[in-house]
Design an enzyme around this catalytic site. Structure first.
Site: not given
Ligand code: 5GP
Length: 141
Positions: A99, A103, A34, A105
């Protein structure tokens, strides 16, 4: 209406259109760091099959996904000598999802160290690269 957008950032990472610090890949999943970690070694386990999140995922995606989540959880615990591991997964904006490709974490945890904010600060690429290499080594060993 919530539909899957094939141009979301993780779909682009899966297609190698944008870079990531990859840890592991097989037929079903890709694992990478991340970029805005909530703790040292914050890793994302991402199925290759497209879905926005858990709610619209094909059930067949979940077995291989969570088998890899378990492998990565064990590996990060060893790689960083962590005291515990937090597993998180968000569904739709109200839950904190940012996103829209399913996925999970995986975050190593240390006694007395709180999580940093979700989607907070970008980590330095060299730190992400070093952490990815530690996790790869733990997965191999
Ligand atoms: P969500 O909020 O959808 O559960 O988590 C999305 C995660 O993706 C967040 O923890 C954020 O830091 C991570 N993230 C956002 N953009 C990118 C990216 O371009 N590359 C990577 N490796 N992680 C990302």
């Amino acid at each position: 209406m919530t539909v899957y957008d094939p141009n979301n950032i993780f779909a682009k990472i899966l297609r190698d259109e944008i870079p990531s610090h990859r840890v592991y890949e097989d037929d079903a999943v890709v694992v990478f760091m991340d970029v805005m970690p909530q703790g040292q070694g914050h890793t994302l386990v991402v199925p290759k099959a497209p879905s926005r999140n858990l709610l619209d995922a094909d059930a067949a995606t979940l077995g291989p996904l969570f088998q890899t989540v378990q492998k990565v959880a064990r590996a990060v615990k060893r790689a960083f000598a962590a005291d515990g591991v937090t597993i998180m997964q968000f569904n739709e904006p109200a839950s904190g999802q940012t996103v829209y490709h399913l996925h999970v974490h995986v975050i190593p945890r240390f006694e007395g160290v709180p999580l940093k904010p979700h989607t907070g600060q970008m980590e330095k690429p060299e730190v992400l690269a070093e952490n990815a290499s530690k996790i790869r080594a733990a997965l191999a060993g």
